[in-house]
Motif scaffolding. Structure first.
Motif, mmCIF file in Angstrom:
data_model
loop_
_atom_site.group_PDB
_atom_site.id
_atom_site.type_symbol
_atom_site.label_atom_id
_atom_site.label_comp_id
_atom_site.label_asym_id
_atom_site.label_seq_id
_atom_site.Cartn_x
_atom_site.Cartn_y
_atom_site.Cartn_z
ATOM 1 N N THR B 87 0.878 -1.165 0.000
ATOM 2 C CA THR B 87 0.000 0.000 0.000
ATOM 3 C C THR B 87 0.920 1.221 0.000
ATOM 4 O OG1 THR B 87 -1.708 -1.156 1.226
ATOM 5 C CG2 THR B 87 -1.733 1.245 1.339
ATOM 6 N N GLN B 122 -5.024 0.945 3.330
ATOM 7 C CA GLN B 122 -4.676 -0.471 3.235
ATOM 8 C C GLN B 122 -5.566 -1.176 2.208
ATOM 9 O OE1 GLN B 122 -2.205 -2.029 5.215
ATOM 10 N NE2 GLN B 122 -2.556 -3.780 3.856
ATOM 11 N N ASP B 123 -4.916 -1.801 1.215
ATOM 12 C CA ASP B 123 -5.643 -2.565 0.186
ATOM 13 C C ASP B 123 -6.657 -1.747 -0.606
ATOM 14 O OD1 ASP B 123 -4.303 -4.965 0.701
ATOM 15 O OD2 ASP B 123 -5.573 -5.337 2.440
#
Lengths: 100, 266
Positions: B87, B122-123
């Protein structure tokens, strides 16, 4: 005094002040035009778009890109000369100077 | 040792002790290498760490990089490469620090903000969507299908109105407002179609006079396929009138807003 003294002793105050004011204004406009790169960046994005859409070829792109880069450099030079912030170039994390 | 090697060592010495170009910030607790893909002719891309954060950098002379296509693509390519495994918080193009210490200081002083944003991102990945239309085609359709516009146009061509000049003005205004209405209807339809598969979206100023939508969408990696399908489905629905320019995945350029306190280093 006041208006009367202006009229009596400084007959040219009016026009001179007027000229000063407009010069100051002109200078401000010129300064903004010299140091604002928003329009140039917009032109660059449009050029990019034209290339992606196939409206222009690589040669045409390269030619116009170098013209735009020249304008960006001019603006940067003016900003530096006029003591304004510039983007690009070496930076560091601002150290807090007023630590009282 | 040949002369050539000695020479290249001399030229590389000031470089390795010189500036660092920063591409992005990632979470990593070990040293990483990303290959010779950096800006300025394939510089080695590596990490500078501070605790569990790392800046992805390459060596650079202290210069100002023009945002030429070549330079911007190099910057992009590094971020795309790093993104495959991490990320990332992307840095803006052209950010050059004078030394590695300055990069470490950046990570140290902005540690908390970087950590928070990395957690939020994140992601998540970004997709760009630009939608264009053919103005002439749209005007032709309006002249055919909008009763008011068609009637006025007929009157002008048959010279039945008293003032052709004002009729033309009125026609122009009618067409403009019909186009504006049409464009905002398309834009809101597209947003509605994509909203369920995106985390967030942002509209930027359209570029040029053919573009009606210039948007960025933040998408969960798990939803990537669903988002992709939905974009294709929507673009098929409008294929006669609109052209979709779809790009990504990008680092979340439009959704990270950390104002760094940077100053000029002379």
């Amino acid at each position: 005094m006041g208006l009367l003294s202006n009229l009596l002793f400084f007959p040219v105050t009016g026009p001179v002040a007027g000229i000063k004011w407009s010069l100051g204004k002109v200078q401000k406009v010129v300064e903004e035009e010299l140091t604002d790169d928003t329009a140039i960046k917009q032109d660059l994005m449009e050029l990019q778009m034209q290339l992606e859409l196939g409206d222009i070829d690589d040669d045409e792109y390269a030619r116009r890109e170098s013209e735009i880069m020249g304008r960006l450099r001019d603006v940067r030079a003016w900003r530096e000369r006029l003591g304004k912030a510039t983007s690009g170039g070496p930076v560091r994390v601002a150290r807090d100077t007023d630590e009282e | 040792m040949t002369d050539q090697v000695a020479e290249s060592e001399i030229t590389s010495l000031p470089l390795s002790d010189g500036g660092r170009y920063v591409y992005c910030i990632i979470r990593s607790d070990r040293q990483r290498e990303f290959g010779s893909i950096g800006i300025g002719g394939g510089q080695r891309v590596f990490t500078v760490a501070y605790q569990d954060l790392a800046a992805v950098v390459s060596d650079t002379p202290i210069v100002i990089y023009d945002p030429t296509r070549e330079n911007v693509l190099a910057h992009e390519f590094v971020n795309e490469t790093v993104m495959r495994e991490h990320t990332v918080i992307p840095m803006s193009f052209g950010t050059v620090f004078r030394s590695e210490d300055d990069v470490t200081e950046l990570l140290r002083s902005t540690y908390q903000a970087f950590s928070d944003v990395l957690e939020k991102m994140q992601d998540k990945i970004e997709f760009g969507l630009k939608v264009l239309w053919d103005r002439d085609k749209v005007v032709a359709t309006l002249e055919r299908e909008n009763d008011e516009i068609r009637r006025l146009k007929d009157e002008i061509s048959r010279h039945t109105t008293t003032s052709t000049y004002f009729a033309r003005m009125q026609l122009g205004r009618l067409i403009d407002s019909a186009m504006e209405e049409l464009s905002s209807r398309y834009v809101s339809d597209i947003h509605e179609a994509l909203k369920p598969v995106a985390v967030a979206s942002r509209s930027n100023k359209p570029i040029g006079d053919r573009m009606i939508l210039n948007a960025a969408f933040l998408v969960d990696r798990a939803q990537e396929q669903a988002f992709d399908d939905r974009v294709k489905e929507t673009s098929r629905k409008y294929e006669d009138v609109l052209a979709f320019k779809y790009s990504g995945p990008w680092p979340p350029y439009n959704f990270v807003n950390i104002k760094l306190k940077l100053e000029k280093a002379d």
